[in-house]
Design an enzyme around this catalytic site. Sequence first.
Site, PDB file in Angstrom:
ATOM      1  N   LYS A 121     -10.189   7.287  -2.161  1.00 20.97           N
ATOM      2  CA  LYS A 121      -9.149   6.061  -2.382  1.00 20.97           C
ATOM      3  C   LYS A 121      -9.663   5.071  -2.381  1.00 20.97           C
ATOM      4  CE  LYS A 121      -8.566   4.880   2.391  1.00 20.97           C
ATOM      5  NZ  LYS A 121      -7.406   4.786   3.020  1.00 20.97           N
ATOM      6  N   ASP A 139      -3.090   6.766   0.753  1.00 18.98           N
ATOM      7  CA  ASP A 139      -3.679   6.265   2.867  1.00 18.98           C
ATOM      8  C   ASP A 139      -2.492   6.479   4.003  1.00 18.98           C
ATOM      9  OD1 ASP A 139      -1.044   4.787   2.536  1.00 18.98           O
ATOM     10  OD2 ASP A 139      -2.511   2.937   2.796  1.00 18.98           O
TER      11      ASP A 139
END
Length: 217
Positions: A121, A139
Amino acid sequence: MLDEKATAQALAVMATKFPKVGSSLVADSDFHFLLAVILSAQTTDAAVNRVTPALFAAYPQPENLMQAQPIEVEKYISTLGLYHNKARYLVACARDLVNNFASQVPRNHRDLQSLAGVGRKTADVVLAERFHIPALAVDTHVERVSKRLAMVAMDASVLQTEKVLMTKIPKKEWIHAHHLFITWGRQVCTARNPACANCPLLTMCQEGHRRMNGVNI
Ligand code: SF4
């Protein structure tokens, strides 16, 4: 499940409500942006932005940070969750940058993820925000909103969520879609109290209908 066309329609509705979306992390260089993204794990961008000006002033370059002791770095970030670990990651990440990448933030997934404290991420966010390389970082907001809207199966993993969204959203839209999901998740489709009654996506949202009928999932 929402198909590609319906997914595009949902994103268009989000874009109409929030025409200006983007990263809220503040940084003056690729290096500092990378640090900010590492710090943003399990905390808000606003909290990160409050501590980074002093941190960045103390450690303007990776060479400065790699020489610090984590306990010195902790002083700057002690208001953030997980700050012991994050301080260690920042110092180790700076060392990796100096030793392996001539102090430059790399521009590909593999090299970014070789840095201490950098997962998929974080790499996605850095590639998208600093280098404009299409990426769709998942997320908590992206995952929640895309699942509630049935773009992605409820039991999909984070990686599966990313892969499915990448097939349903055109590549040139990935970065914008990431920001739309986050803004929607923060402002409308919040974790505990999504504003389903006033949500312009209610007509296409099974989760919203379930919630309006009093069945929380
Ligand atoms: Fe989220 Fe409710 Fe809107 Fe669906 S209807 S997207 S659950 S706020």
